[in-house]
Design a protein around this motif. Structure first.
Motif, short mmCIF file in Angstrom:
data_model
loop_
_atom_site.label_atom_id
_atom_site.label_comp_id
_atom_site.label_asym_id
_atom_site.label_seq_id
_atom_site.Cartn_x
_atom_site.Cartn_y
_atom_site.Cartn_z
N ASN A 21 0.83 -1.21 0.00
CA ASN A 21 0.00 0.00 0.00
C ASN A 21 0.86 1.26 0.00
O ASN A 21 1.63 1.43 -0.95
N ASP A 22 0.77 2.12 1.00
CA ASP A 22 1.36 3.46 0.93
C ASP A 22 2.83 3.51 0.50
O ASP A 22 3.64 2.70 0.95
N GLN A 38 4.63 0.20 2.20
CA GLN A 38 3.92 -0.70 3.10
C GLN A 38 3.80 -2.04 2.38
O GLN A 38 3.21 -2.12 1.29
N PHE A 46 -3.84 -7.04 3.22
CA PHE A 46 -3.30 -5.95 4.04
C PHE A 46 -2.45 -6.48 5.21
O PHE A 46 -1.41 -5.92 5.53
N LEU A 51 2.74 -5.77 8.66
CA LEU A 51 3.29 -4.84 7.68
C LEU A 51 4.75 -4.49 7.94
O LEU A 51 5.15 -4.16 9.05
N TRP A 83 4.25 0.86 10.27
CA TRP A 83 3.32 1.60 9.42
C TRP A 83 4.04 2.77 8.74
O TRP A 83 5.25 2.92 8.83
N SER A 84 3.25 3.62 8.10
CA SER A 84 3.84 4.59 7.18
C SER A 84 4.72 5.65 7.84
O SER A 84 4.57 5.96 9.02
N ARG A 147 -0.44 9.03 13.35
CA ARG A 147 0.43 8.26 12.46
C ARG A 147 0.93 9.01 11.23
O ARG A 147 0.42 10.02 10.84
N ASP A 148 1.95 8.40 10.64
CA ASP A 148 2.52 8.77 9.34
C ASP A 148 3.35 10.05 9.36
O ASP A 148 3.01 11.05 8.70
N GLU A 202 -4.58 11.01 7.52
CA GLU A 202 -3.41 10.16 7.39
C GLU A 202 -2.42 10.78 6.41
O GLU A 202 -2.77 11.66 5.62
N CYS A 203 -1.20 10.26 6.45
CA CYS A 203 -0.19 10.54 5.43
C CYS A 203 -0.01 12.03 5.12
O CYS A 203 -0.12 12.45 3.95
N PHE A 277 -4.23 7.11 -3.33
CA PHE A 277 -4.18 7.39 -1.89
C PHE A 277 -2.75 7.48 -1.35
O PHE A 277 -1.82 6.91 -1.90
N1 DQQ Z 1 -1.75 2.98 5.89
C1 DQQ Z 1 -0.73 2.76 6.89
C2 DQQ Z 1 -0.98 3.79 7.94
C3 DQQ Z 1 -1.65 4.85 7.16
C4 DQQ Z 1 -2.55 4.09 6.25
C5 DQQ Z 1 -0.81 1.37 7.35
C6 DQQ Z 1 -2.99 4.86 5.06
O1 DQQ Z 1 0.22 4.22 8.53
O2 DQQ Z 1 -2.30 5.76 7.99
O3 DQQ Z 1 -0.49 0.54 6.26
O4 DQQ Z 1 -3.24 4.06 3.97
#
Ligand code: DQQ
Length: 542
Positions: A21-22, A38, A46, A51, A83-84, A147-148, A202-203, A277
């Motif tokens: 993912n991210d 990710q 997922f 992760l 995570w991210s 997060r992120d 997020e992010c 995203f």
């Molecule tokens: N994905 C991550 C998080 C983030 C989210 C986890 C956004 O850190 O907030 O994989 O897609």
């Protein structure tokens, strides 16, 4: 293509197998582009609790070598997932990673990691110091939404800062933390942005842009006259939004240039009007540009991911800069994509009459790069725009008449049963013209269980002055990315045409408007296949 390969892309970033993912921590270092993401090394889902940060390197942003996982959920402060997060290259050239860990109690905390051996040209191994988490979850954070961390930047006072999305007592906030050493961080009392409308953001990405020109700025560039900042946030389970504005690097506050849009990010500008995203940018010092990465999720069924053994791709890296209006970003595929260009077909001064369909033949169009410039001769024919249509631009895409719809039909089967249209409509609005850009996925696949919406966004261009409108479309098997008005409006989405498993696809110009449309220029290239994370290939470094 074997059934297993069906939908795999030829030049977009994706791991050889498993879930991604991210985008995380992209940076340029000693001639090498590093990219993390990710990644669930155990399968195509997922994978909560599993992760890791996948790590790949490239010499050209096109061909990539997979290096395995840089961070794995093996420590108490990230046992439930790495995570991210982001990377920052320090002035002495050493990179440092800031990321969110989900700890043994699944609480979100912020951690740092450093290269184990800073002299390793590939920076394969990363060390997570035992002083982590460097930022435990603050007591006023609610919903476990913290997060992120963004890439850090240096303030005029010599301290580092980064931003991070947090739900503070129910309010979606972008917090700023300051530090001299990346280990001891202090939270600024005022957030960069706060909105009760969207608690879980997020992010966050926060970076400077030049008011003039297309050159990118280092994230730590001096905050002087002629510099603006961009705050980008992802709205959980939805899309990416941004606002251009001014950053006060003493108070660590942000003043939006379009304050009238308010604090609800859903009223801000979109990075992309399709399905994309978690976008994250970095400064590429070798070419003095800012480059954006973004995750493009699968939109077929969950069982399809399991059957394929993989899920998730990244949008092709985009250079990004501020438009001359000082409010919107312009995005454009990085120029290295041209190294993949093979056979080319072109049209000059073609006319597509009302109801016309014109095939672009002579190249394989399942992996292609298409640039079109439309000339609009009769704006007088434009339909009057009703502002209440703003509520539902997607509906506008399904109607025709006036100026447009005109554009491209991509990934079409020979009988046109399957087709994805990317097009414009032009409306008269007061004394101005309003341009709508659409991507219609309703007929993209005959398969059931695939998400087939109509994506739409307005294009902020002066079509009356320009009298032309450009469209660039990248096609790559299961993804179509389009850049309207020179990259001012982007629409990216996944497509799953059934015919592509066994046959070739067709590409057309079309016009369903009432008048004819002139194509002053069309160029379409078949694109070669990049070497992307093939497990058995040695490093394709420049
Ligand atoms: N994905 C991550 C998080 C983030 C989210 C986890 C956004 O850190 O907030 O994989 O897609």
């Amino acid at each position: 293509a074997s059934r297993h390969d069906h939908g795999r892309t030829a030049y977009h970033f994706q791991p050889a197998k498993n879930w991604m993912n991210d985008p995380n921590g992209p940076f340029y270092h000693n001639g090498i582009y590093h990219f993390f993401y990710q990644y669930n090394p155990h399968g195509p889902t997922f994978g909560t609790g599993k992760l890791s940060w996948g790590h790949s390197v490239s010499g050209d942003l096109v061909n990539w070598a997979f290096l395995g996982a840089a961070l794995e959920p093996t420590s108490p402060f990230d046992a439930d997932g790495c995570w991210s997060g982001s990377a920052t290259v320090l002035p002495d050239g050493r990179p440092v990673i800031l990321y969110t860990g989900r700890d043994t109690d699944t609480v979100q905390v912020q951690n740092v990691a450093f290269p184990k051996d800073p002299t390793d040209p590939l920076l394969r191994e990363w060390h997570k110091p035992s002083c982590n988490p460097v930022i435990p979850q603050p007591a006023d954070v609610t919903g476990n939404n913290f997060r992120d961390p963004s890439t850090a930047w240096l303030g005029g006072d010599g301290l580092w800062r980064f931003s991070v999305a947090a739900e503070v007592a129910g309010v979606g906030s972008t917090l700023v933390y300051r530090s001299a050493d990346f280990l001891r961080w202090e939270r600024n009392a005022t957030p960069l942005h706060a909105s009760p409308d969207v608690p879980a953001l997020e992010c966050a990405d926060f970076f400077p842009v030049a008011e003039r020109g297309t050159e990118g700025l280092d994230t730590s560039a001096a905050n002087v006259a002629g510099v603006r900042h961009v705050l980008k946030l992802s709205n959980m389970a939805d899309e990416d939004y941004y606002m251009v504005g001014w950053y006060d690097d003493a108070a660590d506050t942000f003043v939006p240039a379009e304050g009238e849009r308010g604090s609800d990010v859903r009223k801000w500008r979109r990075i992309d009007h399709g399905h994309l995203f978690g976008a994250k940018s970095f400064f590429d010092a070798s070419k003095k540009r800012r480059v954006l990465w973004a995750w493009v999720d699968e939109t077929d069924g969950h069982s399809d991911d399991v059957a394929k053994g993989w899920a998730g791709i990244q949008a092709f890296p985009r250079a990004l800069w501020l438009d001359t209006d000082g409010k919107q970003l312009v995005q454009w595929p990085v120029e290295e994509i041209e190294t993949l260009r093979r056979r080319r077909v072109a049209l000059l001064g073609a006319e597509v009459g009302s109801g016309g369909l014109h095939e672009i033949a002579g190249i394989e169009t399942q992996q292609a790069d298409v640039e079109v410039i439309f000339e609009i001769p009769k704006l007088e024919a434009a339909e009057k725009f009703d502002p209440k249509w703003l509520q539902d631009p997607g509906k506008l895409c399904s109607e025709s008449g006036g100026v447009g719809p005109f554009g491209l039909i991509a990934m079409a089967s020979g009988d046109l049963q399957e087709q994805t249209a990317i097009f414009f409509r032009v409306f008269k609005h007061d004394d101005m013209y309003k341009v709508l850009m659409c991507m219609d996925l309703t007929r993209s696949s005959t398969k059931e269980g695939v998400y087939k919406p109509v994506h739409a966004g307005f294009v902020d261009v002066n079509v009356e002055k320009d009298r032309s409108l450009s469209l660039r479309t990248l096609i790559d098997h299961s993804v179509i990315e389009s850049f309207g008005g020179g990259g001012r409006t982007c629409i990216t989405a996944r497509v799953y045409p059934e015919h592509a498993a066994t046959g070739s696809s067709h590409l057309y110009l079309f016009n369903n408007g009432s008048g004819s449309v002139k194509v002053s220029k069309l160029e379409a290239w078949e694109l070669g296949t990049a070497s992307v994370n093939l497990e058995d290939v040695s490093l394709p470094l420049a």
